[in-house]
Motif scaffolding. Sequence first.
Motif, PDB file in Angstrom:
ATOM      1  N   LYS A 194       4.922   5.300  -3.232  1.00 29.31           N
ATOM      2  CA  LYS A 194       3.809   5.980  -3.871  1.00 29.31           C
ATOM      3  C   LYS A 194       3.309   5.144  -5.047  1.00 29.31           C
ATOM      4  O   LYS A 194       4.086   4.370  -5.619  1.00 29.31           O
ATOM      5  N   PRO A 195       2.064   5.318  -5.431  1.00 27.89           N
ATOM      6  CA  PRO A 195       1.565   4.571  -6.598  1.00 27.89           C
ATOM      7  C   PRO A 195       2.417   4.785  -7.847  1.00 27.89           C
ATOM      8  O   PRO A 195       2.580   3.856  -8.643  1.00 27.89           O
ATOM      9  N   GLU A 196       2.995   5.960  -7.983  1.00 28.53           N
ATOM     10  CA  GLU A 196       3.833   6.219  -9.157  1.00 28.53           C
ATOM     11  C   GLU A 196       5.177   5.496  -9.119  1.00 28.53           C
ATOM     12  O   GLU A 196       5.930   5.529 -10.096  1.00 28.53           O
ATOM     13  N   THR A 202       5.192   2.342  -8.903  1.00 30.78           N
ATOM     14  CA  THR A 202       4.869   1.054  -9.511  1.00 30.78           C
ATOM     15  C   THR A 202       5.666   0.858 -10.791  1.00 30.78           C
ATOM     16  O   THR A 202       5.627   1.703 -11.696  1.00 30.78           O
ATOM     17  N   GLN A 220       0.831  -1.196   0.000  1.00 20.98           N
ATOM     18  CA  GLN A 220       0.000   0.000   0.000  1.00 20.98           C
ATOM     19  C   GLN A 220       0.869   1.250   0.000  1.00 20.98           C
ATOM     20  O   GLN A 220       2.025   1.227   0.458  1.00 20.98           O
ATOM     21  N   ALA A 221       0.300   2.319  -0.484  1.00 24.49           N
ATOM     22  CA  ALA A 221       1.007   3.596  -0.473  1.00 24.49           C
ATOM     23  C   ALA A 221       1.442   3.927   0.957  1.00 24.49           C
ATOM     24  O   ALA A 221       0.688   3.726   1.909  1.00 24.49           O
ATOM     25  N   THR A 261       4.394  -3.155  -7.056  1.00 22.95           N
ATOM     26  CA  THR A 261       3.094  -2.533  -7.271  1.00 22.95           C
ATOM     27  C   THR A 261       2.670  -1.834  -5.991  1.00 22.95           C
ATOM     28  O   THR A 261       2.622  -2.459  -4.931  1.00 22.95           O
ATOM     29  N   VAL A 262       2.378  -0.546  -6.116  1.00 21.52           N
ATOM     30  CA  VAL A 262       1.976   0.255  -4.963  1.00 21.52           C
ATOM     31  C   VAL A 262       0.524   0.668  -5.173  1.00 21.52           C
ATOM     32  O   VAL A 262       0.217   1.376  -6.143  1.00 21.52           O
ATOM     33  N   SER A 263      -0.330   0.246  -4.280  1.00 23.52           N
ATOM     34  CA  SER A 263      -1.746   0.576  -4.400  1.00 23.52           C
ATOM     35  C   SER A 263      -2.063   1.834  -3.607  1.00 23.52           C
ATOM     36  O   SER A 263      -1.453   2.115  -2.574  1.00 23.52           O
ATOM     37  N   SER A 264      -3.036   2.566  -4.100  1.00 23.20           N
ATOM     38  CA  SER A 264      -3.407   3.821  -3.438  1.00 23.20           C
ATOM     39  C   SER A 264      -4.461   3.592  -2.360  1.00 23.20           C
ATOM     40  O   SER A 264      -5.027   2.541  -2.225  1.00 23.20           O
TER      41      SER A 264
END
Length: 121
Positions: free
Chosen positions: A86-88, A90, A13-14, A118-121
């Motif tokens: 951060k999601p970015e 990913t 997760q973020a 993979t970073v989820s928001s």
Amino acid sequence: QVQLVESGGGLVQAGGSLRLSCAASGNIFTINTMSWYGQAPGKQRELVASFTSGGSTNYADSVKGRFTISRDNAKNTVYLQMNSLKPEDTAVYYCASRLQERGRLGWRDYWGQGTQVTVSS
């Protein structure tokens, strides 16, 4: 032959953290540089962090203060500690090394197979 094997990717997760590892093995005489690159979907592969030949470190502006590259020379291993993700962030993260093989002249570049972060928001 030389192999670079990455590990440590995954889904987070973020705000979370991950630690990537890359171990170089095989017919290695000496290592000049070890680096981490990231390739986000639909984008070019970009340098994230690296050790230069002089032992200093470089970071992409986007990860400064959040990511830390470190290494264990005895194990020919480089790490990437990724904090405050951060999601970015990913991307598929690739390890790269410029090294010289025993019995061969000159530096050669080697790449690992990549590990997905993979970073989820």
